[in-house]
Design an enzyme around this catalytic site. Sequence first.
Site, PDB file in Angstrom:
ATOM      1  N   ARG A   1     -14.108  -7.321  -6.739  1.00  0.00           N
ATOM      2  CA  ARG A   1     -14.775  -7.746  -5.801  1.00  0.00           C
ATOM      3  C   ARG A   1     -15.242  -9.469  -5.606  1.00  0.00           C
ATOM      4  NH1 ARG A   1     -21.008  -5.472  -7.068  1.00  0.00           N
ATOM      5  NH2 ARG A   1     -21.479  -6.915  -8.687  1.00  0.00           N
TER       6      ARG A   1
ATOM      7  N   GLU B   1     -32.961  -6.437  -6.645  1.00  0.00           N
ATOM      8  CA  GLU B   1     -32.610  -5.603  -7.254  1.00  0.00           C
ATOM      9  C   GLU B   1     -33.179  -5.383  -8.816  1.00  0.00           C
ATOM     10  OE1 GLU B   1     -28.485  -5.827  -8.061  1.00  0.00           O
ATOM     11  OE2 GLU B   1     -28.034  -6.563  -6.173  1.00  0.00           O
TER      12      GLU B   1
ATOM     13  N   CYS C   1      -8.323 -23.676  -5.436  1.00  0.00           N
ATOM     14  CA  CYS C   1      -7.479 -23.621  -3.995  1.00  0.00           C
ATOM     15  C   CYS C   1      -7.264 -24.811  -3.620  1.00  0.00           C
ATOM     16  CB  CYS C   1      -7.769 -22.480  -3.274  1.00  0.00           C
ATOM     17  SG  CYS C   1      -9.300 -22.949  -2.015  1.00  0.00           S
TER      18      CYS C   1
ATOM     19  N   CYS D   1     -10.431 -26.157  -1.716  1.00  0.00           N
ATOM     20  CA  CYS D   1     -11.572 -26.617  -2.575  1.00  0.00           C
ATOM     21  C   CYS D   1     -11.272 -28.144  -3.126  1.00  0.00           C
ATOM     22  CB  CYS D   1     -11.571 -25.656  -3.724  1.00  0.00           C
ATOM     23  SG  CYS D   1     -12.656 -23.960  -3.041  1.00  0.00           S
TER      24      CYS D   1
ATOM     25  N   TRP E   1     -19.132  -2.217 -16.919  1.00  0.00           N
ATOM     26  CA  TRP E   1     -17.982  -3.078 -17.497  1.00  0.00           C
ATOM     27  C   TRP E   1     -18.311  -3.243 -19.002  1.00  0.00           C
ATOM     28  CZ3 TRP E   1     -21.186  -4.577 -13.392  1.00  0.00           C
ATOM     29  CH2 TRP E   1     -22.143  -5.476 -13.932  1.00  0.00           C
TER      30      TRP E   1
ATOM     31  N   CYS F   1     -12.546 -16.927  -1.390  1.00  0.00           N
ATOM     32  CA  CYS F   1     -12.994 -18.472  -1.347  1.00  0.00           C
ATOM     33  C   CYS F   1     -13.723 -18.717  -0.233  1.00  0.00           C
ATOM     34  CB  CYS F   1     -11.806 -19.241  -1.433  1.00  0.00           C
ATOM     35  SG  CYS F   1     -12.150 -20.978  -1.417  1.00  0.00           S
TER      36      CYS F   1
ATOM     37  N   ASN G   1     -23.930 -11.453  -1.749  1.00  0.00           N
ATOM     38  CA  ASN G   1     -24.782 -10.817  -2.925  1.00  0.00           C
ATOM     39  C   ASN G   1     -24.322 -11.734  -4.116  1.00  0.00           C
ATOM     40  OD1 ASN G   1     -25.863  -8.606  -4.281  1.00  0.00           O
ATOM     41  ND2 ASN G   1     -24.156  -8.463  -5.371  1.00  0.00           N
ATOM     42  N   GLU G   2     -25.415 -12.269  -4.715  1.00  0.00           N
ATOM     43  CA  GLU G   2     -25.177 -12.887  -5.769  1.00  0.00           C
ATOM     44  C   GLU G   2     -24.177 -14.068  -6.013  1.00  0.00           C
ATOM     45  OE1 GLU G   2     -24.727 -10.244  -9.398  1.00  0.00           O
ATOM     46  OE2 GLU G   2     -26.899  -9.640  -9.198  1.00  0.00           O
TER      47      GLU G   2
HETATM   48  C1  GAL Z   1     -25.980  -6.811  -9.918  1.00  0.00           C
HETATM   49  C2  GAL Z   1     -25.252  -6.863  -8.619  1.00  0.00           C
HETATM   50  C3  GAL Z   1     -25.136  -5.489  -8.039  1.00  0.00           C
HETATM   51  C4  GAL Z   1     -24.611  -4.396  -9.192  1.00  0.00           C
HETATM   52  C5  GAL Z   1     -25.732  -4.651 -10.074  1.00  0.00           C
HETATM   53  C6  GAL Z   1     -25.463  -3.516 -11.217  1.00  0.00           C
HETATM   54  O1  GAL Z   1     -25.761  -7.941 -10.612  1.00  0.00           O
HETATM   55  O2  GAL Z   1     -25.707  -7.584  -7.553  1.00  0.00           O
HETATM   56  O3  GAL Z   1     -24.175  -5.391  -7.012  1.00  0.00           O
HETATM   57  O4  GAL Z   1     -23.358  -4.941  -9.539  1.00  0.00           O
HETATM   58  O5  GAL Z   1     -25.554  -5.923 -10.606  1.00  0.00           O
HETATM   59  O6  GAL Z   1     -24.043  -3.559 -11.904  1.00  0.00           O
END
Ligand code: GAL
Length: 646
Positions: A103, A300, A150, A153, A309, A107, A141-142
């Site tokens: 994800r 979150e 590229c 940039c 991961w 750019c 998001n984040e």
């Molecule tokens: C955050 C991210 C979420 C999800 C979560 C848990 O950092 O914003 O989308 O990935 O970690 O992995």
Amino acid sequence: MRVGVDYYPEHWDKSLWAADADLMKQTGVKLVRMAEFAWCRLEPRDGVFDFSWLDEAVALFADRGIDVVLCTPVSCPPLWLYEKHPDIVHVEKDGTPTRLGIRSHRCVTNPVFLQYADRITIEMAKHYAGNAAVVGWQINNELEAYFCYCGHCIDKYRTWLQEKYGSLENLNRAYGNVVWSGEYSSWAQVTPPFGTLPHAWQNPAYMLDYYRFCSDNVIDFSNRQAAQLRQYCPGRPVTTNVWFCEHMPDFYKQFDGLDFISYDNYPATRLPSDPESCYSHAFHLDMMRGVKRQPFWIMEQLSGGKGCWAPMEKPPLPGMIRGYALQAFAHGADTVVHFRWRTANIGAEMHWHGLLDHSNVPGRRFREFADMCIEANALEKLQGTEIKADVAILFAFDNEYAFRIQPQTDGYYYMEQLQRLHRAFMGLGLNVDIIGQHEKLDGYRIVCAPEMYVTDAGVVERLNEFAMKGGTVILTTRSGVKDRNNNALMTLLPGPYQEMAGVHAVEYAPIGWEAVSVLFGDGTELQAKQWCDVLETDTAEVLASYNGDYYCGAPAITRNACGQGQVYYIGTVGTQPVYDRVAGMAAEKAALPVIAGLPPRVEIVTRTGREASAKFIFNNDDQPKSFVMDGQEISLAPFEMKVVLI
Ligand code: GAL
């Protein structure tokens, strides 16, 4: 104090939605966040929009009195867009385009990507402008200040430099490019730091500017999105969710353009056995409150065991779900949104656990969450109470970047001394603000200015003035080392802070993993590490001296009378007790209302208001604690938060 959850209707069969919304309502959930990765469902084909499924979800929540925050889904463009315009992809440091499959591959500088991002954002904003259930927006998001290599940039980076320096001559001078024959003779020679060599091999002046550029670049993107949301969906506050990552944008600049800060809060589920470890997220929370000096959101919040991961981790221990959420409220969050309602049964994050497990059977964590919702909703009376702090710690993104670029010695990192000072003052039961270095210092009694490495003359002046007028400043080693360009100042250290500190270093010893002890005047011996400024005093008094190595006997920690105030200088990197001791001395001299004898890992935040005030007393440990405060015995179970009205 509002509790929310992150919800992904697109991940679930529709037959589950209503039951989910019912259970949320029954549990006391007041808000859901949706749609941050859902572009492929919102625009399944180029220019063909489908908001119907999201409308249905929004309506389900609205019917139950649950507010909705929507996200611009621009972190994850659909595959048809990459197929049509393969060059919108982010480019790696070896010049190759990132391969698709995970994800955030796009750019944010690419003009074609921007056109598409604008279009989906504006369509969504228009569509939900009339929907009162949508109470706010999260951008992307984040968003991180990634390095992208590229062509767009690179062009933008050159333009950024041209605006800043005007000419190559100025740029060469500012960077000291004569070293290693690095002088540019044409703008075409200016590139980002390609290649895999450690960044410490690059010119530090150039690297600091590159970090600043990447931050400005992503801030351009968030400002662009914010402008569109405000124009087409007026009256809804706009944020983006941040975290402490490798490529942090400068939050102070970024949130100038946004309405409130939101933070992704994943505290430790396994407590370190090392008592030295600063694992408490109290530091992060205080820093988030300090970004805009106003209440913030957790977008979150930890809800289950982490994993995906990396191998899976132990789930939050009993008490953590409740304790960590209430800890966030204590430190200034007014909304805490839990990630996520239910653990995904599909996709890469299926082992990053939500409140409900794969089974969808409510378990221990869910029950604790439900109890917490009741308590949080009952804290309504404390809405609007303030966290007034006598102590502030200054933070600067220039320093964060510069220390990443040039590691100082083994084991040294920027946040450590900030976190230790924070922990030391919290250990005295004091509220602590963490604020940007450019903030006003009015109202504080003690300002900690640790590792003021990249020097800003205005900040030096303000700190000096603060001390002259009676404030206490705590300075540490690695201050006054660099100029604004990240070149070394030709001065004894701590550079422009010498006079206020009344001390100078004749030499320094980066000792890495070695240890050295420091001896205080009363014979107490404590341990220090990593760095030793070998000091000579000018006007300061010596509080502690080194008790080892070739500089044995040289001052290590000093205090100077500066006007009506005091300036402490800590010339080494201490273990926690060193900071505890200095904080104790400074607080005593400043006559601050400390709470003596707090057990380790007990955190107290005082919130004051006209109608009600309270002390939030949190045991951030897996062992029970008890102590006496104001003549009253307080006992806390592991991770228990007591809210005591005062
Ligand atoms: C955050 C991210 C979420 C999800 C979560 C848990 O950092 O914003 O989308 O990935 O970690 O992995």
